[in-house]
Enzyme design. Sequence first.
Site, PDB file in Angstrom:
ATOM      1  N   CYS A 137       0.856  -1.234   0.002  1.00 28.02           N
ATOM      2  CA  CYS A 137       0.124   0.106   0.058  1.00 28.02           C
ATOM      3  C   CYS A 137       0.854   1.298   0.053  1.00 28.02           C
ATOM      4  O   CYS A 137       1.548   1.478   0.976  1.00 28.02           O
ATOM      5  CB  CYS A 137      -0.855  -0.181   1.249  1.00 28.02           C
ATOM      6  SG  CYS A 137      -1.700   1.529   1.607  1.00 28.02           S
TER       7      CYS A 137
ATOM      8  N   CYS B 193      -0.072   3.846   2.704  1.00 21.51           N
ATOM      9  CA  CYS B 193       0.279   3.492   3.926  1.00 21.51           C
ATOM     10  C   CYS B 193       1.788   3.951   4.386  1.00 21.51           C
ATOM     11  O   CYS B 193       2.170   4.346   5.696  1.00 21.51           O
ATOM     12  CB  CYS B 193       0.412   1.885   4.294  1.00 21.51           C
ATOM     13  SG  CYS B 193      -1.167   1.291   3.931  1.00 21.51           S
TER      14      CYS B 193
END
Length: 200
Positions: A122, A125
Amino acid sequence: MVDPFYLKVFFGIAVGAAIGIAYSRLTRCSTGTCPLTSNWWAAGLYGGMIGLLLTSMSFAEQPRASEKDNKVRSTASAPASAPASQEGEKAMVKHVESEAQFDSEVLKSDKPVLVDFYATWCGPCRMITPIMEQLAGELEGKAEVYKLDVDKVGEIAARYRIMGVPTVMVFDDGKPVKTFVGVRSKADYKSAVEQAVASE
């Protein structure tokens, strides 16, 4: 030692040039005006350029092998408790490695706990990582900061119905009191934790 990336680029140019020359030899231009087939060197040049372009495009879509190896080594060498953590985080940011650890350390904590649900693939993230590091330092003694990889501890993500990452949750007395989906500012996370601290 020569970087494999450059070897593959060189190989792509060489193969492209060879194919271009072979193409010019097999498909002779009858009028002599065809830009690719009338001159073998022009065909080789075009072929080499196409080979370079295709090789570069294939590497743009994936990280180099050496970069992958470094990532694998850094995560594999981290101990189970992950004090040094994965992305160069500070030791104050703890990692949840199992469901049992989550239940004993997060849910039974006598302080509010900030949990960052993330995944290694991700991109957004990674934007939260430095924020979590800063908050771990600023909230030391008042609250705990944990990171939880949803691919490693999927049971916890399923328990709290985490549908997307990053998701950041604040736990107080074993219960989630605030949930943030997506990237938010450090002030938002800190405010939520401070509210939980004030309610103690």
